[in-house]
Design a protein around this motif. Structure first.
Motif, PDB file in Angstrom:
ATOM      1  N   GLY B 189       0.803  -1.211   0.000  1.00 20.80           N
ATOM      2  CA  GLY B 189       0.000   0.000   0.000  1.00 20.80           C
ATOM      3  C   GLY B 189       0.830   1.251   0.000  1.00 20.80           C
ATOM      4  N   HIS B 190       2.111   1.117   0.271  1.00 22.65           N
ATOM      5  CA  HIS B 190       2.976   2.285   0.386  1.00 22.65           C
ATOM      6  C   HIS B 190       3.113   2.956  -0.984  1.00 22.65           C
ATOM      7  N   PRO B 191       3.017   4.248  -1.010  1.00 24.11           N
ATOM      8  CA  PRO B 191       3.057   4.920  -2.317  1.00 24.11           C
ATOM      9  C   PRO B 191       4.305   4.628  -3.136  1.00 24.11           C
ATOM     10  N   LEU B 192       5.424   4.469  -2.467  1.00 20.45           N
ATOM     11  CA  LEU B 192       6.656   4.198  -3.207  1.00 20.45           C
ATOM     12  C   LEU B 192       6.570   2.874  -3.953  1.00 20.45           C
ATOM     13  N   VAL B 193       5.916   1.920  -3.316  1.00 23.65           N
ATOM     14  CA  VAL B 193       5.852   0.598  -3.925  1.00 23.65           C
ATOM     15  C   VAL B 193       4.821   0.573  -5.036  1.00 23.65           C
ATOM     16  N   LYS B 194       3.708   1.233  -4.778  1.00 25.31           N
ATOM     17  CA  LYS B 194       2.624   1.176  -5.746  1.00 25.31           C
ATOM     18  C   LYS B 194       2.921   1.967  -7.009  1.00 25.31           C
ATOM     19  N   ASP B 195       3.455   3.158  -6.853  1.00 26.53           N
ATOM     20  CA  ASP B 195       3.675   4.019  -8.025  1.00 26.53           C
ATOM     21  C   ASP B 195       5.143   4.371  -8.115  1.00 26.53           C
ATOM     22  N   PRO B 196       5.944   3.537  -8.700  1.00 23.91           N
ATOM     23  CA  PRO B 196       7.385   3.832  -8.733  1.00 23.91           C
ATOM     24  C   PRO B 196       7.672   5.022  -9.635  1.00 23.91           C
ATOM     25  N   TYR B 197       8.837   5.612  -9.385  1.00 23.97           N
ATOM     26  CA  TYR B 197       9.248   6.785 -10.149  1.00 23.97           C
ATOM     27  C   TYR B 197       9.555   6.370 -11.581  1.00 23.97           C
ATOM     28  N   ASN B 198       9.012   7.086 -12.492  1.00 28.10           N
ATOM     29  CA  ASN B 198       9.155   6.724 -13.898  1.00 28.10           C
ATOM     30  C   ASN B 198      10.013   7.772 -14.597  1.00 28.10           C
ATOM     31  N   VAL B 199      11.274   7.452 -14.846  1.00 34.24           N
ATOM     32  CA  VAL B 199      12.212   8.457 -15.350  1.00 34.24           C
ATOM     33  C   VAL B 199      11.790   9.011 -16.697  1.00 34.24           C
ATOM     34  N   SER B 200      11.484   8.092 -17.604  1.00 34.04           N
ATOM     35  CA  SER B 200      11.192   8.559 -18.961  1.00 34.04           C
ATOM     36  C   SER B 200       9.974   9.468 -18.977  1.00 34.04           C
ATOM     37  N   GLN B 201       8.986   9.076 -18.163  1.00 33.06           N
ATOM     38  CA  GLN B 201       7.785   9.902 -18.141  1.00 33.06           C
ATOM     39  C   GLN B 201       8.085  11.291 -17.604  1.00 33.06           C
ATOM     40  N   GLU B 202       8.934  11.326 -16.565  1.00 36.60           N
ATOM     41  CA  GLU B 202       9.267  12.614 -15.979  1.00 36.60           C
ATOM     42  C   GLU B 202      10.016  13.488 -16.965  1.00 36.60           C
ATOM     43  N   VAL B 203      10.976  12.883 -17.644  1.00 38.69           N
ATOM     44  CA  VAL B 203      11.750  13.659 -18.618  1.00 38.69           C
ATOM     45  C   VAL B 203      10.834  14.225 -19.687  1.00 38.69           C
ATOM     46  N   GLU B 204       9.964  13.363 -20.149  1.00 37.33           N
ATOM     47  CA  GLU B 204       9.028  13.766 -21.195  1.00 37.33           C
ATOM     48  C   GLU B 204       8.127  14.890 -20.711  1.00 37.33           C
ATOM     49  N   ARG B 205       7.630  14.714 -19.514  1.00 39.58           N
ATOM     50  CA  ARG B 205       6.717  15.714 -18.948  1.00 39.58           C
ATOM     51  C   ARG B 205       7.397  17.062 -18.835  1.00 39.58           C
ATOM     52  N   LYS B 206       8.645  17.062 -18.349  1.00 40.74           N
ATOM     53  CA  LYS B 206       9.329  18.343 -18.184  1.00 40.74           C
ATOM     54  C   LYS B 206       9.646  18.985 -19.523  1.00 40.74           C
ATOM     55  N   ARG B 207       9.973  18.121 -20.470  1.00 39.61           N
ATOM     56  CA  ARG B 207      10.248  18.659 -21.804  1.00 39.61           C
ATOM     57  C   ARG B 207       9.008  19.315 -22.379  1.00 39.61           C
ATOM     58  N   ALA B 208       7.890  18.606 -22.254  1.00 40.02           N
ATOM     59  CA  ALA B 208       6.632  19.145 -22.785  1.00 40.02           C
ATOM     60  C   ALA B 208       6.276  20.449 -22.086  1.00 40.02           C
ATOM     61  N   LEU B 209       6.470  20.467 -20.775  1.00 38.80           N
ATOM     62  CA  LEU B 209       6.151  21.667 -20.012  1.00 38.80           C
ATOM     63  C   LEU B 209       6.999  22.845 -20.479  1.00 38.80           C
ATOM     64  N   SER B 210       8.283  22.605 -20.659  1.00 43.17           N
ATOM     65  CA  SER B 210       9.145  23.719 -21.070  1.00 43.17           C
ATOM     66  C   SER B 210       8.773  24.175 -22.477  1.00 43.17           C
ATOM     67  N   MET B 211       8.351  23.206 -23.313  1.00 50.46           N
ATOM     68  CA  MET B 211       7.909  23.604 -24.652  1.00 50.46           C
ATOM     69  C   MET B 211       6.705  24.500 -24.594  1.00 50.46           C
ATOM     70  N   VAL B 212       5.770  24.098 -23.749  1.00 49.70           N
ATOM     71  CA  VAL B 212       4.544  24.893 -23.654  1.00 49.70           C
ATOM     72  C   VAL B 212       4.861  26.288 -23.120  1.00 49.70           C
ATOM     73  N   LEU B 213       5.743  26.332 -22.109  1.00 48.08           N
ATOM     74  CA  LEU B 213       6.056  27.626 -21.512  1.00 48.08           C
ATOM     75  C   LEU B 213       6.794  28.530 -22.468  1.00 48.08           C
ATOM     76  N   SER B 214       7.568  27.932 -23.368  1.00 43.50           N
ATOM     77  CA  SER B 214       8.389  28.781 -24.225  1.00 43.50           C
ATOM     78  C   SER B 214       7.736  29.065 -25.570  1.00 43.50           C
ATOM     79  N   GLN B 215       6.475  28.672 -25.697  1.00 42.83           N
ATOM     80  CA  GLN B 215       5.782  28.931 -26.958  1.00 42.83           C
ATOM     81  C   GLN B 215       5.604  30.413 -27.207  1.00 42.83           C
TER      82      GLN B 215
END
Lengths: 262, 370
Positions: B189-215
């Protein structure tokens, strides 16, 4: 069940925002029965029942026995497309004849839904189908032009071979009731589509002993030898071929358009 | 009052007719006793407003039975580990200094960073991308900086991205958690176990965010236009799909196909010429879908209908955008293809095919007209 469904939604990890959203989903799933009920009702809407029927007439020339006003003996009817008993769906059929007939409104209360008469003229017969209470409370109208004389006028009329005109159609009930579905789910006269996954019908009502009732199907009907066979296969083939042709013509057009543009 | 003097605005004429009425008005006008005019001006001034402060409160003296002194006393802070003694002013009541810890000590929170032993490292935590030293360094920095990864990334001796550091930290914590748990279900039930950190998703998310911000503004406008167009198309598709899913899946598919084809044509076409070709075909297909949807809906309203009737309605809906001559030409085409104008065996499948064929012929004729 709650755990699995909420974790399904969280599959691709979002570790940052776990706490509050988890709780929210748990609350949402706390009433599964209601959701299922709603689902059941919703799914009923996607199920339609269709009854393939054939309606028309068979007319025999009376030959020597023909008089001026009674030259033909004809029977107008509505039958199942594969000669199954329509009584499971239709309660009563009312045939409205030409006003020159006695009692032009003839009601037939039990299958086979047919009416025989003798006369000389061709006219339009309005057939009104009344359904059982759990099927539909609105009646349905069919119109059939009575045909007595053969197409080619030069052809000799024979007393042995009748003139037969039949039309195929399907009665569609877009939103059938539960009880109707249950009653007919295995009846040969009725076409049910593939039921959606997880959709369970209430158990079928046991069919009454058929030997006690008069036979409603037309499989061994005296006129059965004259009934036409309607097969959708030919029509489908025809349509498929036509569509292919049209498709290739369309493709050609697009190619031409693309080339012109370049 | 002197502000108004300075500005040269004439003084406001206040009605002083009634004594009772003017009393509350007069009070703010007259500066209250006991405090100087400037002090009162700070609280809202002599302008004709309702006073927001109870005037009598301003001059309240402390209860005179208590003896208050202020003393310069030393204190210790439990949040500190070095027993440093500092001094500050303390309000002493009747000679008794206040008790209790330094009042700000409770704000010294820290994160529980996992501590692993060397054996645990050997057993669970080895990773090809990370040496033990690096991992130890990372954890030390995490402890020191309370998981502020931006700072940690900055201070980290070798250059690693924030996402890599996070990934390593969360991965190690998770592994330790699972390893130390008495049974797997305890920690599931521990959040760390249930939802592990997803590197690729994070990288992608930050990239998309910076793209949106710099539009740029221009890009923003174009994006909004495209989204609106897409929404319109999906809405009309949803309408047809929601109306009758089993009946007309082919219809919407063909409709979307022709719309897609037309859009593809539009892309390859230069904006100046031939823009009528794709737009003309897109418009009828989307309007055909809309018409079919409404016809389907009205058919559903009937509790019973004949298949031939339904087909008639659908054909009418599909041909609604076409003129009489076009309809005649469609029928001519059908005859040439050897197809009955009204199917002899109108089953569900046959009717669907027939309708589709009519629509295709219509499209073909429309294209030929161009």
């Amino acid at each position: 069940m709650t755990n699995s469904s909420s974790s399904k939604k969280h599959g691709p990890g979002q570790p940052e925002e776990i706490g509050p959203t988890l709780k929210l989903q748990r609350i949402k799933m706390s009433k599964p029965e209601e959701a299922e009920k709603r689902n059941l009702n919703k799914k009923l809407k996607d199920v339609e029942i269709s009854i393939p029927i054939v309606y028309g007439n068979v007319a025999f020339w009376l030959g020597k026995k023909a008089s001026e006003y009674q030259s033909h003996k004809w029977t107008v009817y509505v039958r199942g497309a594969t000669n199954e008993d329509l009584g499971v769906v239709i309660k009563r059929a009312v045939f409205q004849l030409h006003s020159s007939f006695n009692n032009p409104t003839r009601a037939v209360e039990s299958p086979p839904f047919e009416l025989s008469e003798s006369g000389w003229g061709e006219f339009e017969i309005a057939i009104t189908l009344y359904f059982h209470a759990d099927v539909c409370d609105k009646p349905l109208n069919l119109y059939h032009h009575l045909k007595l004389y053969p197409e080619d006028e030069s052809g000799s009329m024979s007393t042995k071979k009748p003139v037969v005109v039949e039309s195929y159609d399907e009665i569609v009930f877009p939103e059938p009731s539960d009880s109707f579905l249950a009653r007919v789910q295995n009846h040969p006269a009725v076409t049910l589509p593939r039921l959606p996954v997880g959709f369970t019908l209430p158990p079928p009502v046991p069919i009454e002993d058929t030997s006690k009732r008069k036979r409603g199907d037309t499989k061994d009907h005296p006129l059965a030898q004259w009934f036409m066979n309607f097969s959708e296969a030919d029509e489908l083939l025809q349509l498929a071929a036509a569509r292919q042709q049209t498709d290739s013509a369309l493709q050609r057009m697009i190619k031409v358009a693309e080339n012109e543009i370049v | 009052m002197d502000a108004k003097d300075i500005l040269g605005i004439p003084k406001t004429q206040l009605p002083t007719t009634q004594e009772k009425k003017s009393r509350p008005q007069k009070e703010p006008q007259r500066k209250p006793d006991g405090i100087s005019r400037e002090v009162y001006a700070l609280t809202g001034g002599l302008a004709p407003l309702m006073p927001s402060i109870d005037v009598s409160q301003l001059k309240k003296r402390p209860p005179s039975d208590e003896k208050i002194t202020w003393q310069w006393l030393p204190f210790t802070n439990s949040a500190r580990k070095d027993n440093l003694q500092l001094y500050h002013w303390v309000r002493v009541v009747n000679g008794v200094p206040p008790t209790g810890d330094y009042s700000f000590a409770k704000y010294n929170k820290s994160v529980d960073v996992v501590k692993y032993t060397d054996e645990e490292y050997e057993k669970y935590l080895t990773d090809p991308m990370w040496t033990k030293e690096e991992t130890d360094q990372l954890f030390e920095l995490c402890e020191r900086f309370d998981l502020r990864f931006i700072v940690i990334a900055d201070r980290f001796p070798s250059s690693r991205t924030v996402e890599e550091l996070k990934d390593r930290y969360y991965g190690v914590s998770r592994a330790i958690l699972i390893a130390r748990a008495p049974s797997p279900t305890d920690v599931s039930g521990h959040p760390l176990v249930k939802d592990p950190y997803n590197v690729s998703q994070e990288v992608e998310r930050k990239r998309a965010l910076s793209m949106v911000l710099s539009q740029t503004k221009h890009q923003e406008r174009k994006d909004a236009e495209v989204l609106a167009e897409a929404k319109r198309i999906t809405d009309s598709r949803m309408a047809s799909r929601a109306a009758e899913e089993p009946e007309m899946p082919v219809a919407s598919h063909v409709g979307s196909e022709s719309a897609d084809r037309a859009v593809v044509l539009g892309d390859t076409v230069s904006p100046s010429s031939n823009i009528q070709l794709p737009s003309a075909t897109v418009v009828p297909s989307t309007s055909i879908i809309a018409d079919s949807a409404s016809t389907l809906a009205s058919l559903r309203m009937l509790r019973v209908y004949l298949r031939t009737y339904a087909l008639e309605q659908m054909v009418q809906a599909a041909s609604s955008s076409a003129g009489l001559r076009t309809i005649k030409r469609v029928e001519q085409a059908l005859q040439e293809l050897g197809v009955n104008l009204k199917p002899k065996v109108p089953t569900k499948a046959v009717c669907a095919e027939h309708l589709e064929l009519r629509k295709e012929i219509l499209t073909l004729l429309n294209l030929q007209k161009q």
